[in-house]
Motif scaffolding. Structure first.
Motif, PDB file in Angstrom:
ATOM      1  N   GLY A 204       0.799  -1.203  -0.175  1.00  0.00           N
ATOM      2  CA  GLY A 204      -0.040  -0.038  -0.067  1.00  0.00           C
ATOM      3  C   GLY A 204       0.757   1.127  -0.107  1.00  0.00           C
ATOM      4  O   GLY A 204       2.112   1.102   0.236  1.00  0.00           O
ATOM      5  N   THR A 205       0.426   2.396  -0.448  1.00  0.00           N
ATOM      6  CA  THR A 205       1.211   3.644  -0.795  1.00  0.00           C
ATOM      7  C   THR A 205       0.566   4.732   0.052  1.00  0.00           C
ATOM      8  O   THR A 205      -0.658   4.803  -0.149  1.00  0.00           O
ATOM      9  N   GLY A 206       1.016   5.572   0.334  1.00  0.00           N
ATOM     10  CA  GLY A 206       0.425   7.020   0.748  1.00  0.00           C
ATOM     11  C   GLY A 206       1.614   8.046   0.804  1.00  0.00           C
ATOM     12  O   GLY A 206       2.623   7.878   1.158  1.00  0.00           O
ATOM     13  N   SER A 207       1.549   9.153   0.154  1.00  0.00           N
ATOM     14  CA  SER A 207       2.601  10.290   0.001  1.00  0.00           C
ATOM     15  C   SER A 207       1.901  11.444   0.698  1.00  0.00           C
ATOM     16  O   SER A 207       0.642  11.831   0.705  1.00  0.00           O
ATOM     17  N   VAL A 208       2.804  12.225   1.497  1.00  0.00           N
ATOM     18  CA  VAL A 208       2.195  13.634   2.006  1.00  0.00           C
ATOM     19  C   VAL A 208       3.363  14.806   1.527  1.00  0.00           C
ATOM     20  O   VAL A 208       4.276  14.411   1.526  1.00  0.00           O
ATOM     21  N   LEU A 209       2.715  15.792   1.693  1.00  0.00           N
ATOM     22  CA  LEU A 209       3.595  17.175   1.315  1.00  0.00           C
ATOM     23  C   LEU A 209       3.661  17.956   2.645  1.00  0.00           C
ATOM     24  O   LEU A 209       2.747  18.441   3.430  1.00  0.00           O
ATOM     25  N   VAL A 210       4.989  18.009   3.263  1.00  0.00           N
ATOM     26  CA  VAL A 210       5.194  18.630   4.410  1.00  0.00           C
ATOM     27  C   VAL A 210       5.695  19.738   4.450  1.00  0.00           C
ATOM     28  O   VAL A 210       6.681  20.196   3.566  1.00  0.00           O
ATOM     29  N   PRO A 337      -3.177   1.545   4.922  1.00  0.00           N
ATOM     30  CA  PRO A 337      -2.591   2.649   4.474  1.00  0.00           C
ATOM     31  C   PRO A 337      -2.938   4.068   4.838  1.00  0.00           C
ATOM     32  O   PRO A 337      -2.261   4.975   5.100  1.00  0.00           O
ATOM     33  N   LYS A 338      -4.039   4.281   5.158  1.00  0.00           N
ATOM     34  CA  LYS A 338      -4.692   5.335   5.595  1.00  0.00           C
ATOM     35  C   LYS A 338      -4.289   5.616   7.071  1.00  0.00           C
ATOM     36  O   LYS A 338      -3.952   6.724   7.437  1.00  0.00           O
ATOM     37  N   ALA A 339      -4.322   4.545   8.027  1.00  0.00           N
ATOM     38  CA  ALA A 339      -3.769   4.644   9.418  1.00  0.00           C
ATOM     39  C   ALA A 339      -2.444   4.836   9.451  1.00  0.00           C
ATOM     40  O   ALA A 339      -1.867   5.794  10.248  1.00  0.00           O
ATOM     41  N   ALA A 340      -1.600   4.258   8.425  1.00  0.00           N
ATOM     42  CA  ALA A 340      -0.250   4.460   8.556  1.00  0.00           C
ATOM     43  C   ALA A 340       0.299   5.849   8.122  1.00  0.00           C
ATOM     44  O   ALA A 340       1.043   6.621   8.549  1.00  0.00           O
ATOM     45  N   GLN A 341      -0.862   6.338   7.311  1.00  0.00           N
ATOM     46  CA  GLN A 341      -0.554   7.713   6.584  1.00  0.00           C
ATOM     47  C   GLN A 341      -0.577   8.481   7.795  1.00  0.00           C
ATOM     48  O   GLN A 341       0.082   9.599   8.065  1.00  0.00           O
ATOM     49  N   GLU A 342      -1.570   8.476   8.523  1.00  0.00           N
ATOM     50  CA  GLU A 342      -1.846   9.333   9.762  1.00  0.00           C
ATOM     51  C   GLU A 342      -0.876   9.313  10.752  1.00  0.00           C
ATOM     52  O   GLU A 342      -0.622  10.370  11.293  1.00  0.00           O
ATOM     53  N   LEU A 343      -0.345   8.136  10.980  1.00  0.00           N
ATOM     54  CA  LEU A 343       0.777   7.903  11.892  1.00  0.00           C
ATOM     55  C   LEU A 343       2.090   8.737  11.401  1.00  0.00           C
ATOM     56  O   LEU A 343       2.841   9.540  12.098  1.00  0.00           O
ATOM     57  N   LEU A 344       2.146   8.601   9.872  1.00  0.00           N
ATOM     58  CA  LEU A 344       3.455   9.674   9.387  1.00  0.00           C
ATOM     59  C   LEU A 344       3.255  11.042   9.649  1.00  0.00           C
ATOM     60  O   LEU A 344       4.200  11.839   9.935  1.00  0.00           O
ATOM     61  N   VAL A 345       1.818  11.663   9.635  1.00  0.00           N
ATOM     62  CA  VAL A 345       1.757  12.903   9.593  1.00  0.00           C
ATOM     63  C   VAL A 345       1.826  13.182  11.088  1.00  0.00           C
ATOM     64  O   VAL A 345       2.576  14.425  11.252  1.00  0.00           O
ATOM     65  N   ALA A 346       1.525  12.529  12.098  1.00  0.00           N
ATOM     66  CA  ALA A 346       1.497  12.767  13.441  1.00  0.00           C
ATOM     67  C   ALA A 346       3.181  12.656  13.763  1.00  0.00           C
ATOM     68  O   ALA A 346       3.521  13.623  14.438  1.00  0.00           O
ATOM     69  N   HIS A 347       3.715  11.754  13.002  1.00  0.00           N
ATOM     70  CA  HIS A 347       5.492  11.753  13.453  1.00  0.00           C
ATOM     71  C   HIS A 347       6.072  12.943  12.979  1.00  0.00           C
ATOM     72  O   HIS A 347       6.849  13.548  13.637  1.00  0.00           O
ATOM     73  N   LEU A 348       5.833  13.356  11.916  1.00  0.00           N
ATOM     74  CA  LEU A 348       6.517  14.543  11.362  1.00  0.00           C
ATOM     75  C   LEU A 348       6.178  15.851  12.048  1.00  0.00           C
ATOM     76  O   LEU A 348       7.173  16.523  12.269  1.00  0.00           O
TER      77      LEU A 348
END
Length: 465
Positions: A204-210, A337-348
């Motif tokens: 699964g995949t997810g990208s974010v722009l920080v 992947p959505k839950a993982a992406q949310e964890l990525l956002v919180a981590h950053l």
């Protein structure tokens, strides 16, 4: 003089290879990048028209070009078979990624060129080579049997590389187009040249722009450096926290101790395939002595894809007031992947030491795990082993094919098999993409054998001339 059905099919595929090369040359010549800002839309239209013509010539009935909701053109068709036989849907896509810097290519990217036993050109492997393998298989079955032994459907997507969801949306709007008992998605490949490989897992995949903002504009580093809040430094600190000293992705709250139970990936071969420079090793080891396959297919991987900040060629003595980056997260099948992406956002957010932090999700794709206990999988395994002359291995795929998950939802009882002509030396998506004709030939024969086996025919049975 009679010969076995398998031998007849192999001979038909061999005879068709010259035509297959011509087909591939015509397809590669079309710059079918599904983005009119990069290549003219007329190139994709011409590509779809050629695909439709080739499929109709191969004997597929009802071939038509359909505009998908994203504006791309999908080519579909369906031929009936005996009423008591299953239906197989053969999938590929005719769009390609951009050629990029032409100077980085050894030969023109839009001209199929033979060199050192391989055929080079953009899309030669991904995915026009896969389409040609399917065409070879269809022609072989028709020429040997004179009819379809089962119902055969085809779908050739027009915007897979753009991840715009056109084919997925079309399949949900018109599920009759993808009705079948077994999907063969020809859009992956083998772990090594000549090693038949079925892909059973997709990440699964997810990208974010920080974006980190600290000041309204850059500040002179001589006058303000040291006390001025450096947006670039804050961003780099957050990005550095995504990996530990062993290179393991360590996003807070996201499991990173999975293990892969399929084929291992030899570290030396991976280093060669990835063109790792001397003195640098693949990122393996760490927790649980993870191997390359564990890192690729069973654990999350966060990758910084791009950073916006001043380039070295335009350096000035300034502390940056704003910096931003795109971070891509890949997660193993079975991880939301959505839950993982949310964890990525919180981590950053947590690991940026200062500044205004804005994070926006930019993509999201579900992972996929294939069933391996059905009659289709068994028939495909036998067909590939016969075509390649060695036992099938299973592998994961680092990339994502969102359509695989969508098709499994739309036709939940159908088996989904992923294979293809690609292998590490193909260098898909990069300069000097290529396909080995032997891989194309073997993959075509495997598909032909699969069609007759799933139809209940014996490949060892003798058939007349």
């Amino acid at each position: 003089m009679s010969a076995s059905l398998a031998d007849r099919l192999a001979a038909a595929v061999e005879t068709g290879m010259a035509r297959g090369r011509d087909d591939l040359a015509r397809l590669v010549a079309l710059r079918s990048v599904a983005n009119p800002a990069i290549e003219p839309a007329s190139e994709c239209a011409a590509s779809a028209a050629l695909v439709a013509s080739l499929l109709a010539e191969a004997g597929v009935d009802g071939v038509e070009q359909i505009e998908a909701p994203d504006g791309s053109i999908a080519v579909v068709g369906r031929s009936t078979g005996p009423a008591d036989r299953p239906c197989v849907l053969l999938y590929s896509h005719h769009d390609v990624v951009p050629a990029g810097d032409h100077d980085a290519w050894s030969t023109p990217p839009w001209e199929l060129t033979e060199r050192q036993g391989r055929w080079f050109g953009r899309g030669a492997a991904d995915c026009k080579g896969n389409l040609v393998a399917t065409l070879l298989a269809l022609r072989a079955v028709r020429s040997v049997l004179g009819e379809w032994p089962l119902e055969v459907a085809v779908v050739c997507e027009g915007s897979e590389e753009q991840s715009s969801g056109g084919m997925e949306a079309l399949a949900r709007e018109r599920p009759e187009l993808v009705r079948c008992d077994a999907f063969v998605l020809a859009d992956t490949g083998n772990v090594e040249l000549g090693v038949p490989t079925l892909t059973t897992s997709l990440r699964g995949t997810g990208s974010v722009l920080v974006t980190v903002r600290t000041m309204a504009h850059p500040a002179h580093s001589g006058m303000y450096g040291g006390a001025a809040p450096d947006a670039l430094q804050s961003l780099l600190t957050a990005l550095a926290s995504l990996r530990d000293a062993d290179g393991e992705t360590t996003i807070d709250g996201l499991d990173h101790e999975g293990t892969w139970d399929g084929a291992e990936f030899d570290e030396e071969r991976f280093a060669r395939d990835a063109a790792v420079v001397p003195g640098v090793a693949p990122l393996a080891g760490g927790r649980g002595g993870a191997g390359v396959a564990d890192r690729l297919w069973a654990r999350p991987a966060a990758t910084v894809l791009a950073i916006d900040c001043p380039p070295v060629s335009q350096v000035t003595a300034a502390v940056q007031g704003e910096a931003r980056a795109v971070v891509n997260l890949r997660v193993p099948a079975g991880t939301d992947p959505k839950a993982a992406q949310e964890l990525l956002v919180a981590h950053l957010r947590r690991h940026a030491p200062y500044g205004q932090v804005e994070i926006r999700p930019v993509s999201l794709g579900q992972g996929f795990r294939a069933r391996t206990d059905g009659p289709g999988y068994a028939a495909m395994s036998r067909a590939m082993e016969r075509a390649f002359g060695r036992e099938v291995v299973t592998a994961g795929q680092g990339g994502s094919i969102p359509l695989a998950t969508a098709l499994a939802e739309i036709v939940p009882d159908a088996e989904v098999m992923l294979l293809g002509v690609e292998e590490p030396a193909s260098r898909i998506h990069g300069p000097d993409e290529s396909v080995h004709p032997d891989e194309l030939r073997r993959t075509a024969l495997a598909q032909a054998l699969f069609l007759v086996e799933l139809a209940g025919l014996d490949p060892d049975a003798e058939v007349g001339p």
